[in-house]
Design a protein around this motif. Structure first.
Motif, PDB file in Angstrom:
ATOM      1  N   HIS A  49       0.877  -1.160  -0.140  1.00  0.00           N
ATOM      2  CA  HIS A  49      -0.079   0.067   0.094  1.00  0.00           C
ATOM      3  C   HIS A  49       0.912   1.472   0.070  1.00  0.00           C
ATOM      4  CE1 HIS A  49      -2.801  -3.056   1.321  1.00  0.00           C
ATOM      5  NE2 HIS A  49      -3.747  -2.294   1.211  1.00  0.00           N
ATOM      6  N   ILE A  69      -3.091   0.682  -3.324  1.00  0.00           N
ATOM      7  CA  ILE A  69      -2.490  -0.508  -3.739  1.00  0.00           C
ATOM      8  C   ILE A  69      -1.438  -0.266  -4.634  1.00  0.00           C
ATOM      9  CG2 ILE A  69      -2.608  -3.043  -4.321  1.00  0.00           C
ATOM     10  CD1 ILE A  69      -5.467  -2.990  -3.264  1.00  0.00           C
ATOM     11  N   GLU A  87      -7.521   3.811  -3.779  1.00  0.00           N
ATOM     12  CA  GLU A  87      -8.653   3.436  -2.922  1.00  0.00           C
ATOM     13  C   GLU A  87      -9.124   4.734  -2.137  1.00  0.00           C
ATOM     14  OE1 GLU A  87      -7.865  -0.782  -1.519  1.00  0.00           O
ATOM     15  OE2 GLU A  87      -6.926   0.508  -0.230  1.00  0.00           O
ATOM     16  N   THR A 135       0.478  -2.009   6.463  1.00  0.00           N
ATOM     17  CA  THR A 135      -0.647  -1.515   6.479  1.00  0.00           C
ATOM     18  C   THR A 135      -1.643  -2.523   7.125  1.00  0.00           C
ATOM     19  OG1 THR A 135      -0.417  -0.535   4.316  1.00  0.00           O
ATOM     20  CG2 THR A 135      -2.607  -0.865   4.921  1.00  0.00           C
ATOM     21  N   ILE A 160      -1.453   3.104   7.757  1.00  0.00           N
ATOM     22  CA  ILE A 160      -0.432   2.836   7.000  1.00  0.00           C
ATOM     23  C   ILE A 160       0.872   3.361   8.030  1.00  0.00           C
ATOM     24  CG2 ILE A 160       1.130   3.242   5.163  1.00  0.00           C
ATOM     25  CD1 ILE A 160      -1.489   3.787   3.664  1.00  0.00           C
ATOM     26  N   ASP A 242      -0.681  -6.334   4.409  1.00  0.00           N
ATOM     27  CA  ASP A 242       0.047  -6.659   3.680  1.00  0.00           C
ATOM     28  C   ASP A 242       1.452  -7.098   4.408  1.00  0.00           C
ATOM     29  OD1 ASP A 242       1.499  -4.209   4.683  1.00  0.00           O
ATOM     30  OD2 ASP A 242       0.621  -3.119   2.516  1.00  0.00           O
TER      31      ASP A 242
END
Length: 242
Positions: A49, A69, A87, A135, A160, A242
């Motif tokens: 991300h 992403i 996003e 993330t 994040i 992730d």
């Protein structure tokens, strides 16, 4: 025998490709910054991300953020193409769900990229090291003494984190709605997670506040307990994305 050799070579090539892709990602992951027209521009990359934010710490004003992403082309760890799927975007909601390509090059701690639509040069803040570098999606929250699960959905709150920087965003990836964001610097030492707010889209007066939580990470779960920027007690569980 030939079949075994073929399988071995296939596995070897796959492993090499994965290592090469990881090397590329490890070059760009982390936090990057630049200053232009008295505004702070910050780029964050985890393994899957990214986010880009523009704000002024001095004036306590938030201007813009977008993110989503990203995927690399795997050709070169220090330069190449990035595919980005949006996003959230506070300036242009219609871009949510769209994918575009940008170029980048890394040299001597600097990142040159047209990720914003213009060619810009960022300086590295950190390389994305640390146990919280990922993330995260909020997956449970305590209310009135009970822990309520929050299942994956288009309407979500993500956070994040690189090695030293954080940003949370409340978004809806289906409708493009954006509900708020905030970010800044953080530390995580001896079970104590502390963040200092540099921007807050809902209330600029909170810029400069420092929040501290008891926290721990176990496998893909991160939990912390403390008080929000409003002073309300919170207990949250976040799941790694992730």
């Amino acid at each position: 025998m030939k079949r075994l050799l073929y399988v071995f070579l296939s596995l070897l090539l796959t492993a090499f490709a994965n290592i090469k892709s990881y090397s590329q990602q490890s070059q760009i992951t982390g936090a990057w910054t630049m200053k232009a027209e008295n505004l702070d521009h910050v780029l964050l990359f985890t393994n899957g991300h990214y986010s880009y934010s523009v704000y002024s710490v001095e004036d306590k004003k938030f201007h813009h953020t977008d993110g989503g992403i990203w995927r690399g082309d795997g050709n070169n760890r220090e330069s190449g193409n990035l595919q980005l799927t949006t996003e959230f975007n506070t300036s242009e909601k219609s871009l949510v769900g769209k994918t575009f390509t940008c170029v980048y090059a890394i040299k001597e701690g600097r990142l040159e990229t047209n990720i914003t639509g213009k060619q810009l040069t960022f300086t590295r803040i950190d390389a994305g090291n640390g146990p919280l570098n990922a993330t995260w999606r909020i997956s449970a929250r305590e209310q009135n003494g009970e822990l309520y699960n929050i299942p994956p959905a288009a309407r979500k709150t993500i956070k994040i984190l690189t090695g030293t920087r954080f940003q949370w965003a409340a978004i809806n990836t289906e409708t493009g709605e954006f509900f708020g964001t905030g970010g800044g610097t953080y530390s995580f030492t001896d079970g104590r997670y502390t963040e200092k707010i540099e921007f807050f889209s809902r209330d600029g007066s909170r810029v400069g506040m420092q929040l501290s939580f008891e926290g721990s990470v176990k496998e893909d779960k991160w939990q912390h307990r403390g008080k929000s920027s409003k002073g309300d007690p919170i207990y949250e569980v976040w799941t790694k994305e992730d």
